[in-house]
Every structure is written in structure tokens, then in C-alpha cells.
Design an enzyme around this catalytic site. Sequence first.
Site, mmCIF file in Angstrom:
data_model
loop_
_atom_site.group_PDB
_atom_site.id
_atom_site.type_symbol
_atom_site.label_atom_id
_atom_site.label_comp_id
_atom_site.label_asym_id
_atom_site.label_seq_id
_atom_site.Cartn_x
_atom_site.Cartn_y
_atom_site.Cartn_z
ATOM 1 C CD GLU A 188 -3.011 -1.031 2.253
ATOM 2 O OE1 GLU A 188 -4.164 -1.388 2.021
ATOM 3 O OE2 GLU A 188 -2.651 -0.596 3.372
ATOM 4 C CD GLU A 262 -4.329 -5.689 2.960
ATOM 5 O OE1 GLU A 262 -3.137 -5.892 3.223
ATOM 6 O OE2 GLU A 262 -4.990 -4.736 3.434
#
Length: 782
Positions: A188, A262
Site C-alpha cells: 500500500e 485485501e
Amino acid sequence: MAQYKFRTIFLIVACIFSSITLPSFGDTPPKHTFEIGKEHFMLDGKPFQIRCGEMHFARVPKEYWRHRIQMIKSLGMNTVCAYLFWNFHERTPGIFKWDGEADIVEFCKIAQEEGLWVILRPGPYTCAEWEMGGLPWWLLKNDSIKLRTKDPLYINACHNYLKEVGRVLTPMQVTKGGPILMVQVENEYGFYADDAEYMGLMRNAIVDAGFDIPLFACNPTYHLKKGFRKDLFPVANFGTNPQAAFKALREVLPEGPLMCGEFYSGWFDTWGTPHTFGNTDQDMKDMEHMLKEGASFSVYMAHGGTSFGFWGGADRPFKPDASSYDYGAPVSEAGWITDKFTQTRNLISKYLMPGEASLPEPPAANPTITFPPIQLTEFAPLFDNLPKPVVTDNPKTMEYYDQSQGSILYRTTLSAGPECTLKVDAVHDFAWVFIDGQKLGVMDRRKLNFEVIIPQRNKETTVDILVHAMGRINFGPEVHDRKGLIGPIQFINKDNSSIKIAAWSIFNLPYNNNMLNTLKFQKSTITQAKPGIWRGNFTIDKIGDVFLDVRKWGIGVVWVNGHCLGRFWNIGPTQTMYLPAPWLNKGINNVEVLDLTGPEEATLKGVDKPVLNELHPEKDFTRSKRPDVKLNIDEQKPEYKGQFAASDKMQSVNFKTSYKGRYFCFEALSSLDGKPAAAIAEMDILNASGKPISHQNWTIAYVSSEELTKINGSAENAIDGQAFNYWHSEWSGQQPGYPHYIVIDLGKTEEISGFQYVPAAANEGRIKDFQLFVANNIITKR
């Protein structure tokens, strides 16, 4: 896809296999190929929908790895994610741990034996509510290091770590007969920065380490373009609304399989806020959409486990994470079936791939036990068990003294004199101030209160400042989270003159085996309100999982038979500590409890069910969560008035001119749906250069209402950098209507040129009209 470097991968073969049968690890593994095609992931030349379940082996006792992997297989997953936490494997520079609890090769072998593929996520940065996001504390010993940048100090350390990861794990790639299909690069990164060159350095380090399988990068949907590279396959992270998320993903991935890196099954807990159970009905709708469309996904978390030891992290600006990482996941903290497990399994059973066998039955739950209350009758006062100090005139943080965790005591002598003020730049994280051994006050990072009044002294006085570190922040630039007192440390007279201090004695209290094994205990039958470690034992005639009920204790850490169970805090929401059966003895079991504030009763008992959602804000050692303030905007003209679009995407507002102020007030005036609720997933405030201002010193100075009963809708969620959770105005009790207010204290005067807003997911409290105020006098204390 020409713009991506996709490799088709082959293995030497000795047997016939079905299209989705996973080989057993051995000398003659079956032949498999895996590639990323134009429409699908391709396993053995056939479309393969990755149904992955996230499980962190570091959060599960090694003896239970196979059981939890079997649970994930039974849930309906064909793949398991393996997250590596760098600091778990390189606790000392250059010394790596790959055995015992850190044996990732054994974890991969078990997954393969149980019929699961593996997606490897080695970092170097991972987040995951883990201490410092998986980065090693010792990086912070260098004052100038810039983490997650092209700083050579950081890059060289990453290369050394990833080279070692390659040495250990490249033999487990599918190209070598192992189960690892893909490797994630970084994590991320778009949340942190926008530097494609840095991502290239991380990619090259993984390739140089010997990985020859597809590499990918994950980001939230509104940061997919940050750090984007064509040689890293992009996947999107989100918790709901896959239609909008995959639409955003198609902007950077015109063709190729869609994947959610995710897919959030729930959320993590922070101390002082309600436990998160998640929204199972919505999860099933979103998962069914992905199953129907052939999109791949990884459930984060399929099984959360526990942040044992001192490994739990902290969210930003500073919200320490609970040790229980139950996460509201389908498989509970103790490995049990939940309603979410059953619904997920039933759903996936309807969408199995052609030729795929029916899902296996879940393994039996591990047995549980209880034991009656026991009294801990031995006590080692912390101040009576201090090590040899370091004497200095320039006190530093823990890292300077080679200390990774625990507490640190700063001691000095103050001459006789009138009342003065002890003042520091910051405390990381809590500091109890003692005068001649008597507790005087507390400094608390959550509220940025870094001053304590020292009363008049008629004689020379010993001042002790006991600083206790919770986990290092695991998200955003705040990962540069050094622990202890952030100087200068000053004693200021009422006339603003400084009192000169001759020297400081620094006592390092890491609560490691060396320290615990040298403690001097004394018998104690009365409750002690001073910091120290209690000791006792309990006897059991059979072994099973058990939960320690710690509701009578304050704040601290528990060890049983030398195993650190993690942190506890009586404010909740967690009021029990998971103690797995493999760590118990039939017969006598030894227990030690560090309590920094002192227990109500020095007793423990073993129960067979966890207590995950019991809050006691009245027990917080600094009591009220926010100061009582008055909002002063009635006579002020807003710096900006605007209207948000009806969109899931992040929206930016740029002022025509910059404004200076310490306080940023957001006033929500109306909603898009006409209902009274308001919600915000995330806010960033932009400096004069248009860059986000660090959240390091931010606090919520005022909020008109927040939901803290049915969900964790605290205002801090709007500034923690996480877009899945959100601030929500109160709705379970009162349901106040518009206007709604949030005031952010930036910690100092800043020049502000705009801000960014992320709406809450699932159309929760979407705001339409708003106005903004920037000033130094927006609030006053009552």
C-alpha cells in the site's frame, strides 16, 4: 498483456494431476504452470480464481498452524497469504531467525501438504497492525534515516533483508516445486508516497533475491496510480463495493484478471473503542459479486490470531492496538467456527471451479479448560529492581540505548525551590511522574499533554519519569516512532526561566528474560498501586486453550511459563488474554503480571470464552477522553464553502489562497440522502505546497457527536489514515441532526491550502454541503 512482465512457469513432473490439485512437497512434484493471462490467472493452462485467506503465522502458535490452515481450506480458500514481518526475522541487525515460531518454510510446507497455494508478502513494510509495520526498531537508531524512501541507509538494509528472504524462500516457489505463486512488492505504498522509482528499487531487490514468479503491488482504490509501475501487476484493496473498486482498477489495468488484494472481513481493535464484528450480510453480497464475476480476492483476515509479546502496533495519530487480533474474522482468535465462517463456506460452495472437489469438513475445535481464581502473592516493585543506569546530561530515546521495547525510567535531582513545570516536546507513549517515590501526574500521548506541575520543594527532590512504550505506529510517516521522552526535557519556573539539571540517570526496562530472571520478589497480601511485577502460579489437571480474565488489573503485560501473551488494559474492549494449550503444563504453571498502575485485586482466573467487547472508559488513567471546550465559529467567516459529489472516490478541495491556523474545523451542513447522520472515512489537510501534513501531532479537539456504543465510530477514525473505518455521528442513542462538526488540532500553526476527503463506505452518512474554518481561536477551554 504486453505492458507487464508475465512469466509462464514450469515444473518437472512425475504424475498426473487435476486442474486444481496442489502437489505434495517432495522429490518429484507434479508439473504445474502458472501465469497471469489477459483475462484470468492461469493454472496449468486453465482459468484459476484465487480465493485466498490471510493468516499471519507469527500470530498463531506453531503447534496450531496446521489446524488453522485446515480451517482456511474448509472455509473455501485455495490459497493462503503468508505475511513476513521483517522485525520478526531480523531482531538484531544481520542476525536472522527462521526457526521455531519464525519457520516460514515449515508454514509453506504445511500449506502445500494441506492443498493450499501460497501468496508471499515479504514487505519490507507490511503494516498489519504490527509493531512499526514490520520494520525493525533498530533502523531508528540512526537519527537521519528516512523510512520507505530511496535513502541509502534504508535501501541497503532492505536489500540485505530481502536477499536473506530469497535464500530461504526461493526454493518454495512454484518454479521449484513449492506452493508460492506470486510475491507482493512493498505494501500500500500509495498511502505513503508517490515514487515509482522507489517501487522499482523494491521490485529489483526481490528479483535480485532470486524470485522468478509474478510480482504484484496492492493499493487502496483511490491511490492505485501512486507509485504505479507497468512491471508490477496491480491489485486493489477494499472492504466493500467491488463494482466501484474494480472500475477504478481498470483505469490502471485495461486488461487482465481483477483481484482484491485485501478484502476486509472485519477490522482491528484499538484500546478504548468497541470491538469490530464486521457486517457479514454486506460481506456476503460483495464476495458473491466477485465469485460471479470471476474476480480473485484475499480475505483479510480469514483468521486473525493474537499479537503476542510486544508485537502489537499502533494506529495513527496514536491509537494503540489491542493484543487480540480477532478482527471479526471467519475463524475466531482461538480458531473457532463463527457464523461468518459458515456463511462464507456455504457461499463459496456454490461457486466452485469446474472439476473442483467439494470443500472438506472443518477440523474439530481444540478443547478448552477453565481454572478458579488464584491470588498472586509475590510482588517485585519496579523501582526496587532497577538495573545499573546510564548517567548522562543529554537523555535520549530507547533506541539510543539499544532498547527495543518496554519501559524506560528517567531520574534526576531537583533542588529546593518554588513551584515549576516539567515540560517535554513529546512523550512516547505514557509517562508517570513521581516525586520522591510518590506519584504526581501522568503525561499521555493520546491527548498531547506533555506538562506536569511540580509543587514547591523545601529540600532536594528526586524526580522519576517512568515512560512506557506501547507498540510503534505501523502506518504513515509516523512509523518513525522513537520511544521515550522526546527532548528537550525542561523544568520551567513561573518567570519562564529554566532550572539547570546536573545529570540524568537512565534505567532501561525491556522486560526481557534477563530482566525477569533477576527480579527480587517480596510477599504481598495487599494491592499495590505502584508499578511492579506480580508472580504466582495455578495448577491444572488437564491441558486446553483458556482465556485469562484480567478485568481486575490496570495496564501491563502477562507471561505464562515464559510465554508473553501480550498487553492488557482495563479500559477494554478486550478483557481476556488468549492462552493456547501448547504453552501450558499439566500441573503447575507460572504466571507473571506487569502492572504499571496497580490492580484492583491481584487475582486471575481462567475462562473458556473470550471477552472482546467490554469497555470501561471510567478506568482510564487520564479519565476524560477529550477536554471540555467551547466551539467559537458563530462570529467567524468560513474560509471555504462547498459541496461534495455523490461519489465513492476521494475528493479534493483547493483553496484560492492559503490560510494559517492551528485548528481546522469541518462543518457538515447537509447529507446527500436527507438523513441526519454524517460520516467521514478519512481526511487529509494540505500544506502550502499542496502536500498532506503529517498526522503525527494531530488530535481531535472537538467533535459534536460520535458513535461509540454499537460500532467504533470515533472521530479519530477520520484522521488515522485508514479508509475502511470511519467517524460516524451518534445513532444508537440520540440521533442529532445537521450541522455536525469535527475540529482537528494540528499541534501547531500550519499554512493550509486545501484538504482531501474520503467518504465512508456503503453510503454511510454521505455529506453534501459543508464549510471549513481555519484559525487559532476556533475553540476555547471551558
